[in-house]
Design an enzyme around this catalytic site. Structure first.
Site, PDB file in Angstrom:
ATOM      1  N   CYS A 164      -9.091  -4.106 -10.208  1.00 11.44           N
ATOM      2  CA  CYS A 164      -8.554  -2.862  -9.661  1.00 11.44           C
ATOM      3  C   CYS A 164      -7.214  -3.060  -8.965  1.00 11.44           C
ATOM      4  O   CYS A 164      -6.672  -2.147  -8.371  1.00 11.44           O
ATOM      5  CB  CYS A 164      -9.550  -2.190  -8.720  1.00 11.44           C
ATOM      6  N   HIS A 195       0.809  -1.219   0.000  1.00  9.95           N
ATOM      7  CA  HIS A 195       0.000   0.000   0.000  1.00  9.95           C
ATOM      8  C   HIS A 195       0.842   1.268   0.000  1.00  9.95           C
ATOM      9  O   HIS A 195       0.458   2.281  -0.565  1.00  9.95           O
ATOM     10  CB  HIS A 195      -0.930   0.006   1.215  1.00  9.95           C
TER      11      HIS A 195
END
Ligand code: PEP
Ligand code: MG
Length: 592
Positions: free
Chosen positions: A516, A193
């Protein structure tokens, strides 16, 4: 000059003075200007006095409550305050090396702890415990001191870069990127992330450097070259000039306002492909639209928490952000993912919030990502979940909202989430706030959800395939751990089969499916996903231009044959060899 190799996870170059952050011990180390040394020494002395007063108070209270014997534990700590190996050593470090006192205290403690760490002498270990306790107290008091003073960024002249052992995504979101040019970390990979955040903020970043945070001295000049995946410590004047020239060029380019590409995107044989944007902040919308995004395929709502606990995210604050996303997208679809937070069991963090460097955010223990996470967390903390759902449903009348739940592992969770949405909808209606219909989707990123896609497709309105986690959990490879990064294989036949199965299950029920995860933004992998039958992809805005160019050159029928063949191989290597021989790889490997 020293060059360290890692993985570039964004683009561009940054040059600056190194601010070294060591989160393992949660202390940042920075160089003091000579005229600040006296102030720092005085602050250390005040922290020592304050610690002494606190300990004396604790001792008095304990003696009154439980007697002198127990209180004597704190006598030892009070004596240690005068131990030359801790506070005196820390003062010497501040004076001689011109480093901040908090880091000096931690370093002095580490030195003593190393000396006392003798397995043959367990009694010495107990002394380490007292010393650690004391060092933490001193650091906490130094931090209280620090609050009234300027932080490390104000003490640095000119631009700086962060070199850290690790940085959490929320830390990256919180840093002041007008003053910091880029960052480099010891751990991490492209799909972590933190890397995703670097791309969405357009910050040059190199990760997976091993031990850069130990090797780079605070205050050294460092070039972070995200294009080559390298950092250069103490560059020669020629190397620095070259990097500065590149930095100027990329700044000049960013001033050129891009125009949104016109016309619908199709493959060379006319198949319609939709590209959407993965966004972390509403401020990214103009750039995403200019790149040609037709919607938001993933808004990671946990980013709005900026490292604070989810229960602190009020409905009004959330509503304002969701509404802004919907309004700024002017009728285009906006997919908002409910909080993908990961609540760790008590005691698993690295020492408690009070000792954290405030700008570093929550410590990221890399083994904690499969616990109370995503939809499980939401269902286990209904008050937080309902607040978010209320904010979402209230905002829904301002645009085209789709809600997607993260980390769904099976049908029950999807049903439970749906029931809660219905309940909140009724509650709002009861208060005169009717919400329009909203599609509810499941992230397909846990292998069980992929395998159960046929059943899930009956209860979800759409799927968003999160390849980052799907690869991580299918192949049992921690996506943040550079030691196993070679095993993180998007082209593994198991991954291709799962994706194809999910796409087919969605098609049978007639629900839309998009990808995604980062796989979609890789120009080499995107054609294969098209071959697997996927038509909608969401990616970081910076990747959209390259993806458009790749799509425009592909032939979907040829790619369907290629994908059909690729899934039959037994190993990643065979798939790669097969693709390398084909036209598809030539198309894909020809970056724009
Ligand atoms: C994914 O897992 O692919 C995904 C898009 O979610 P995140 O990267 O936020 O975990
Ligand atoms: Mg995920």
């Amino acid at each position: 000059m020293e060059r360290l190799r890692g993985t570039g996870v964004s683009t561009g170059v940054a040059i600056g003075t190194a601010l070294v952050a060591v989160q393992r011990t949660q202390v940042i180390r920075y160089q003091l200007a000579p005229e600040r040394v006296a102030d720092e020494l005085a602050a250390l002395e005040r922290a020592r006095q304050r610690s002494r007063e606190q300990l004396q108070q604790v001792r008095r209270r304990l003696a009154a409550l439980r007697g002198r014997e127990l209180a004597a534990i704190f006598d030892a700590q009070i004596l240690l305050l005068d131990d030359p190996m801790l506070a005196t050593r820390a003062s010497a470090l501040v004076r001689d090396e011109r480093v901040n006192a908090e880091w000096a205290v931690q370093h002095a403690f580490d030195e003593v702890a190393a000396l006392l760490n003798d397995p043959a002498e367990p009694a010495l270990g107990e002394r380490t415990g007292d010393l650690r306790d004391l060092a933490q107290r001193l650091r906490a008091n130094l931090r209280t001191e620090q609050r009234g003073r300027s932080g490390p960024f104000e003490q640095l002249d000119g631009p700086c870069v962060v070199v850290a052992d690790e940085l959490t995504p929320s830390a990256v979101a919180q840093l002041d990127w007008t003053r910091i040019g880029g960052f480099a970390t010891d751990i991490g990979s492209r799909t972590h992330h933190t890397a995703i955040m670097a791309r969405s903020l357009g910050v040059p970043a190199v990760v997976g450097l091993g031990d850069a945070s130990l090797r780079v001295p605070a205050g050294a000049t460092v070039i972070i070259d995200a294009d080559s995946g390298e950092i250069v410590v103490d560059p020669t004047p020629a190397v620095q000039r070259e990097a500065e020239a590149r930095l100027r060029l990329s700044r000049a380019r960013s001033l050129v306002v891009a125009r949104a590409p016109e016309g619908p995107l199709t493959t060379a044989d006319g198949l319609r492909i939709t590209l959407e944007a993965n966004l972390d902040r509403p401020e990214e919308i103009p750039g995403a639209l200019a790149a040609g995004a037709e919607g938001i395929g993933l808004y990671r709502s946990e980013v709005l928490l900026a490292g604070s606990r989810p229960e602190r995210a009020g409905e009004a604050h959330q509503y304002a952000i969701y509404r802004r996303l919907l309004e700024d997208m002017r009728g285009r679809p906006v997919t908002i993912r409910t909080f993908d937070v990961d609540e760790r069991p008590p005691g698993r963090d690295l020492g408690g919030g009070s000792l954290q460097a405030p700008w570093l955010g929550e410590p990221d223990t890399r083994d904690g990502h499969a616990g109370l996470r995503g939809i499980r967390f939401a269902l286990a903390t209904p008050t937080i979940f309902r607040t978010q759902l209320r904010a979402l449903l209230r905002a829904a009348s301002h645009g085209w909202l789709r809600i997607v739940f993260p980390f769904v592992s099976g049908v029950e969770e999807m049903r439970a989430a749906r029931r809660l949405v219905d309940d909140v909808r009724q509650e709002l209606a009861g208060a005169g706030q009717e919400a329009p219909p909203v599609l509810l989707g499941a992230m397909i990123e846990v292998p069980s959800a992929a395998l159960m896609a046929a059943a899930l497709a009956c209860t979800a309105d759409f799927f968003a395939i999160g390849t980052n986690d799907l690869i991580q959990y299918t192949l049992a490879v921690d996506r943040a751990d550079e030691r196993v990064s070679a095993h993180y294989q998007p082209l593994h036949p198991a991954i291709l089969r799962l994706i194809r199965h999910v796409r087919r299950s969605a098609a049978r029920e007639g629900i839309p499916v998009s990808v995604c995860g980062e796989m979609a933004s890789d120009p080499v992998l995107l054609p294969l996903l098209i071959g697997c039958g996927l038509r909608t992809f969401s990616m970081t805005p910076a990747a959209i231009a390259a993806a458009r160019a790749v799509v425009g050159r592909t032939d979907s029928r040829a790619l369907a044959r290629v994908a059909g063949h690729a899934v039959r191989f037994g190993t990643t290597e065979e798939v790669e060899r097969y693709l390398a021989r084909l036209e598809v790889s030539a198309v894909a490997a020809d970056p724009v």
